[in-house]
Design an enzyme around this catalytic site. Sequence first.
Site, PDB file in Angstrom:
ATOM      1  N   CYS A 101     -22.847  18.715  25.619  1.00 42.89           N
ATOM      2  CA  CYS A 101     -21.568  18.051  25.402  1.00 42.89           C
ATOM      3  C   CYS A 101     -21.713  16.962  24.352  1.00 42.89           C
ATOM      4  O   CYS A 101     -22.793  16.729  23.803  1.00 42.89           O
ATOM      5  CB  CYS A 101     -21.050  17.451  26.704  1.00 42.89           C
ATOM      6  SG  CYS A 101     -22.094  16.114  27.327  1.00 42.89           S
ATOM      7  N   CYS A 136     -24.405  14.335  24.838  1.00 44.64           N
ATOM      8  CA  CYS A 136     -25.759  14.754  24.436  1.00 44.64           C
ATOM      9  C   CYS A 136     -25.957  14.517  22.941  1.00 44.64           C
ATOM     10  O   CYS A 136     -26.999  14.005  22.501  1.00 44.64           O
ATOM     11  CB  CYS A 136     -25.984  16.228  24.752  1.00 44.64           C
ATOM     12  SG  CYS A 136     -25.817  16.671  26.489  1.00 44.64           S
ATOM     13  N   ASP A 138      -7.594  22.036 -15.584  1.00 43.64           N
ATOM     14  CA  ASP A 138      -8.149  22.244 -16.914  1.00 43.64           C
ATOM     15  C   ASP A 138      -7.657  23.597 -17.416  1.00 43.64           C
ATOM     16  O   ASP A 138      -7.663  24.585 -16.674  1.00 43.64           O
ATOM     17  CB  ASP A 138      -9.675  22.212 -16.854  1.00 43.64           C
ATOM     18  CG  ASP A 138     -10.294  22.490 -18.205  1.00 43.64           C
ATOM     19  OD1 ASP A 138     -10.047  21.713 -19.132  1.00 43.64           O
ATOM     20  OD2 ASP A 138     -11.008  23.506 -18.328  1.00 43.64           O
TER      21      ASP A 138
END
Length: 756
Positions: A23, A26, A436
């Site tokens: 989770c 952790c 460009d």
Amino acid sequence: MSNQDLLQPGTRVVELDIEGMTCASCVNRVEKKLGKLEGVQALVNLPLESAHVTVPPGITNEQLVDTVNAAGYKATVHQPTPAPEAAPAENLLPRLVLAALLTVPVFLISMVPAFQFPQWGWVAAALALPVVTWAAWPFHRAAAINARHFASTMDTLVSIGVAAAYLFSAWQLLSDPLLTEHPGMEEMEQAGLYFEVAAVVTTFLLLGRHLEANAKQKAGDALHALLSLGAKDATILRDGREQRIPAGQLAVGDILVIRPGGKIATDGVVVDGTSAVDASLVTGESVPVEVEPGSRVTGATINTSGRLLVKATRVGSETTLAQMARLVSQAQTGKAPIARLADRISAVFVPVVLAVAALTFVLWLLVAGAGATGGGLRAAFTAAVAVLVIACPCALGLATPVGLLTGTGRGAQLGILIKGPQVLEDTRTVDTILLDKTGTVTTGVLAVDSTLAFEGFGEREVLRLAGAVEAASEHPVARAIAAAAAAREARRGRESAHDGGHLPPVKGFRSAPGGGVTGTVEGRLIVAGRTGWLEENGIAITPHQARAQTAAEAAGATAVWVAVDGTVSGIVSLRDTVKPGSRAAVERMKALGLRPLLLTGDNAAVAAQVAAAVGIDPAGVYAGVLPEGKVEVVKTLQAAGATVAMAGDGVNDAAALAQADLGIAMGSGTDVAIEAADLTVMGNDLSQVVQAIELSRRTLATIKTNLFWAFFYNAVGIPVAALGLLNPMIAGAAMAASSVLVVANSLRLRNFGRKA
């Protein structure tokens, strides 16, 4: 700017594989532990079970591994060549099957009167025991490891909840004299046993973990597929003989033999042969690209027709495919700014939930009272267990990384590389996009548009003589004129059945950079080039001829004078053609709320013609802009309050790409442009730029949706559970469902860009 650019001298990056994380808590714990090592910075990814660690000199890999292991997890240094991975879900499947088989009878005995019998509580206790011990062992083990380090995670909540439900029920059985002396159905029913809660919660959580692991594996399929695209073997020419070797043994300079249908093993340049190369797996473009000697080819693309000889220019970790995989992996490991709130919450989430559960238990005892029958105690216990079970931070931990994993993986399949999570935030705020012209909006390849012949000359003659002298030059304009002349002569040769159709040779050739060329063709002196070049060679231009040239340039063409034996004979007009999908792409940009602007070093007439062709407002055209001027244009727009994206492909675009809030490089462009950009589209189509922005925004929206529901779920679920309105079994099912739903929502990104 990438993380790699920020590294101090001697600093290196280490990738760790980490087992045992379940989770967000952790993840936070591992990052904190690694961060305590001086100079170490770590980004931990839950679904990839990995850590991207920036390490200063003096810190060894062993120290990193030992630090993670000491935190209760198992770490190993990631190997460049990944071994086949076993799905995490497979480890849980036997436990899930046993839990399901035993939970069904426990539930029926406990909840359905028709299935109850004398002493049913003892049978339920016996059946639930393997479920809450062996089947739930992954939760208990993780909780114990974290407890040894004075830490807590989601597993702590689950372990305490399941153990409390079972132990409370067992205590009721053993301590109540009525149950030990007269264990009838009525006594059992009144006892408030929760064996079914412990079993059902365990089963639901195991099912959720199993489905979640499978879903996370699917989310990472795109990256694994990308890594497996490369050819495993290659055929090379050595001493005139063909030899087959593993692709990993290729060296720069090797000559590869690519037969029709074969996969090109590495990046290189075609030295012999012509063919069409299918680059769809890498660029996302479905139309094969024609290649000839001098053409660049990319590893993992497929040769569709003729035999090719390719000289290897980049091998191993330097290839385009390897760089793509590295960029995708880094993007998936990073953290979007939006995820920081989730990280801060998860750091304190579990201790807060434990405190809330304890407070819930005490308040229920005070409000309801224990009572003679223990009703208040049962209500307090039920509410506290429900709080523990419902308050799973797993959905929070998965919300961002699984969304990133799926979105960037899908992008890789479409030829779109997102360099990092920050890019997702940038695409949301962009309101202006600078395009460009050359190579981005247009093909970047000049082609002859028309030939104008003056009195005494014919169009074919003018183009033929100009092509003959230009054939000796390497200038792009010269090559375009020579190619058009050669094609016309070849066509005429086929139509009239004449021999040849080739351009005549040139003698005495000379050229002037930026001016033009001159040479003798079939005994006639040919001069081709700009106005100044003709004047330098003593050739006079009449007012009528000058007006014709001015009109050609005003129409957006590049005009080249052609003179024969000192007399102006005609004008060859060339244009940089607009890419077929550019206009549609500009319309899609407008639909996204972007203001498209055109940026070019060409003259205003050419720029206006291109802008009109693709639907850009004349007021949004910046013409005659030098490379350093492109940066100034970006800065000016930013100073006016615009959030600017810039799309380009050349070396002269790199500074502007870096200055822009969001730099987008075309994959057909230079390496320096790609390095300076935040987003890279591997194809050559402007529509991919739009698709990249759309995918980034969709990924960000998915992550936001995930986080909203994860927060909403806990914000609503915990108070409801604390009020005693939520059965722990339902809480377990809802908690498991929340994680699965977050992952399932992210997996919807796998269908992005697919036609219905």
